[in-house]
Design a protein around this motif. Structure first.
Motif, PDB file in Angstrom:
ATOM      1  N   SER A 107     -28.363  18.676  -0.525  1.00 37.00           N
ATOM      2  CA  SER A 107     -30.058  18.330  -0.662  1.00 37.00           C
ATOM      3  C   SER A 107     -29.774  16.981  -1.555  1.00 37.00           C
ATOM      4  CB  SER A 107     -30.789  19.152  -1.156  1.00 37.00           C
ATOM      5  OG  SER A 107     -30.063  19.681  -2.638  1.00 37.00           O
ATOM      6  N   ASN A 108     -28.926  16.241  -1.709  1.00 41.95           N
ATOM      7  CA  ASN A 108     -28.907  15.187  -2.262  1.00 41.95           C
ATOM      8  C   ASN A 108     -29.134  13.840  -1.223  1.00 41.95           C
ATOM      9  OD1 ASN A 108     -28.408  12.614  -3.882  1.00 41.95           O
ATOM     10  ND2 ASN A 108     -26.763  13.732  -5.017  1.00 41.95           N
ATOM     11  N   SER A 109     -30.187  13.127  -1.301  1.00 42.89           N
ATOM     12  CA  SER A 109     -30.481  12.286  -0.284  1.00 42.89           C
ATOM     13  C   SER A 109     -29.366  10.978  -0.494  1.00 42.89           C
ATOM     14  CB  SER A 109     -31.740  11.727  -0.452  1.00 42.89           C
ATOM     15  OG  SER A 109     -32.050  11.137  -1.674  1.00 42.89           O
ATOM     16  N   ASP A 110     -28.688  10.736  -1.561  1.00 49.23           N
ATOM     17  CA  ASP A 110     -27.697   9.679  -1.694  1.00 49.23           C
ATOM     18  C   ASP A 110     -26.226  10.077  -0.712  1.00 49.23           C
ATOM     19  OD1 ASP A 110     -29.601   8.269  -2.985  1.00 49.23           O
ATOM     20  OD2 ASP A 110     -28.895   9.019  -4.680  1.00 49.23           O
ATOM     21  N   SER A 111     -26.034  11.540  -1.032  1.00 46.35           N
ATOM     22  CA  SER A 111     -24.947  12.007  -0.457  1.00 46.35           C
ATOM     23  C   SER A 111     -24.611  11.467   0.959  1.00 46.35           C
ATOM     24  CB  SER A 111     -24.736  13.469  -0.609  1.00 46.35           C
ATOM     25  OG  SER A 111     -24.575  13.704  -2.190  1.00 46.35           O
ATOM     26  N   VAL A 112     -23.239  11.814   1.237  1.00 48.40           N
ATOM     27  CA  VAL A 112     -22.930  11.626   2.560  1.00 48.40           C
ATOM     28  C   VAL A 112     -22.867  13.088   3.324  1.00 48.40           C
ATOM     29  CG1 VAL A 112     -21.822   9.370   2.146  1.00 48.40           C
ATOM     30  CG2 VAL A 112     -20.247  11.387   1.571  1.00 48.40           C
TER      31      VAL A 112
END
Ligand code: UDP
Length: 437
Positions: A107-112
């Motif tokens: 749920s981390n928008s920066d994550s791939v």
């Protein structure tokens, strides 16, 4: 290029953590399509808190996330075996692992995108988390292929006989081993009636539910065991097995000491000596420093050794005391013997040709600090033409009055001492070729 995230879940024991982190480093060295997060289970029954604490500094490319502490019941008070306690302890981490992955990756928008989970053999119950999240699971097996074959054999055997091993079973053939294995060398968990055997059978079952098994061995070493696992895979009984070993953390073992030595005529004035001392303290590597006294008349004459090792005449106040566990300052050094020693990981050299040949012969990478004669052009050859030296200076001359700063010295040493440094790899390859002549 869009990367894919891998989540690694090692067991806290040092013999599990070290190969897992080495595996992560090598994967990142080879394949820049991945980014890696390691979920760290804190020290428990089998944990190593010192190593766990040092993890974040081990490789800045890897993200480490600490999971909460879950206490393990004390072994003395417990009715069950240590193996069962460990398996239950790891299983109790399932909700924390799931939560950490959801929070930090999914749920981390920066994550791939999450490409998969790779978990330790003792964390086999994490296969459930993979299923719940719809993420492929791989197992990381820190022991050898023969032992893996044994573990994969356990569930099938248990389905048939439904009991622990007994001495009289010694006639049974354990797959993966060329010779018949006598019961007196079998691991004790096979006989354990307090949950030890049962936990390992369960691990074996869970292993088969993964998409693949990564093993810290190499097929040249264990040809028979690897072949046996391949056959089982072809029969559809086990997942594919990948041999990725040997995964050994060499840092801090063979590459420990940086050696500083500047030929038969190399010496420095007091300002420069102080900066070298500063650099050594700053870089934090262990060292052996051949420090020699400039000739009285600097136009002619050779350096000499400080009488009675009175290095404090030129070194910063307290340097010898502060660094007494880290390094040694000496006069004329037995250079070849030093370079031959497996603990020497880097050589700060004036680039005299004999010194260069000696360093190449022993595969010790050089930091270039030329001083006189043809050393500048030798340094150039090493750094620019051959890619066999880390550049500190190419054009320094002992007559120029330049003072090389401690910071620069520290970063050149840090660079040459890095285990995955390209100059180091090339120097090692050269060493092998020189040896074949
Ligand atoms: N050497 C040594 N101990 C020292 C300094 C130098 O044994 O403290 C040896 C080194 O091993 C090499 C030689 O002295 O064999 C120096 O030769 P090189 O061509 O490197 O430099 P030069 O002294 O001619 O500048």
């Amino acid at each position: 290029m869009k990367k894919a995230e891998l989540v690694l879940i090692p067991s806290p024991g040092i013999s599990h953590l070290v190969p897992t982190i080495e595996f992560a480093k090598r994967l990142l060295d080879r394949d820049d399509r991945f980014s890696i997060t390691v979920l760290v289970i804190p020290k428990s029954l089998t944990g190593s808190s010192e190593y766990t604490q040092s993890l974040p500094a081990s490789d800045t490319r890897i993200r480490f996330i600490n999971l909460p502490v879950v206490e393990t019941p004390s072994l003395e008070k417990s009715e069950v075996s240590k193996e069962k306690l460990v398996a239950d302890h790891r299983e109790s981490y399932k909700p924390y692992v799931k939560e950490a992955i959801i929070k930090n990756v999914l749920s981390n928008s920066d994550s791939v995108p999450l490409a998969g989970m790779v978990f330790d053999m003792f964390c086999s119950s994490m296969v459930d988390v993979g299923k719940e999240l719809g993420v492929p699971s791989h197992l990381f097996f820190t022991c050898n292929a023969a032992c893996l074959a044994l573990m994969l054999y356990l569930p099938g055997r248990d389905d048939e006989v439904r009991r622990e091993f007994e001495d009289f079973d010694s006639a049974c053939v354990i797959p993966g081993y060329v010779n018949q294995v006598p019961s007196k060398v079998w691991p004790l968990f096979l006989f354990n009636k307090y949950g030890g055997y049962e936990s390992f059978v369960k691990h074996g079952r869970r292993f088969k539910e993964t998409k693949g098994i990564i093993v810290n061995t190499y097929s040249e070493l264990e040809a028979d065991a690897v072949k046996c696992l391949m056959n089982d895979f072809e029969d559809g009984d086990v997942p594919p097995v990948y041999t990725v070993g040997p995964l050994i953390d060499m840092k801090g073992e063979s590459d420990k000491i940086v050696f500083l030595c500047f030929g038969s005529q190399g010496s420095f004035g007091e300002d420069q000596v102080k900066q070298i001392a500063l650099g050594l303290e700053k870089c934090g590597h262990r060292f052996l420093w051949s420090l020699r006294k400039p000739p009285q008349n600097d136009k002619i004459g050779l350096p000499s050794d400080y009488k009675g090792d009175h290095f404090q005449e030129v070194l910063p106040n307290g340097f010898l005391e502060r660094t007494k566990k880290m390094g040694t300052v000496c006069g004329w050094a037995p250079q070849k013997a030093v370079l031959a020693h497996k603990s020497v990981g880097g050589f700060v050299s004036h680039c005299g040709w004999d010194s260069i040949l000696e360093s190449l012969w022993f595969g010790v990478p050089i930091v270039t600090w030329p001083m006189y004669a043809v050393q500048q052009i030798n340094a150039f050859l090493m750094v620019k033409d051959l890619g066999l030296g880390v550049e500190l200076r190419l054009d320094y001359r002992n007559t120029s009055g330049e003072v090389v700063l401690g910071d620069e010295i520290a970063s050149a040493i840090k660079c040459v001492m890095e285990s995955d440094n390209e100059v180091r790899r090339r120097s090692k390859r050269r060493m092998k070729r020189a040896d074949q002549r």
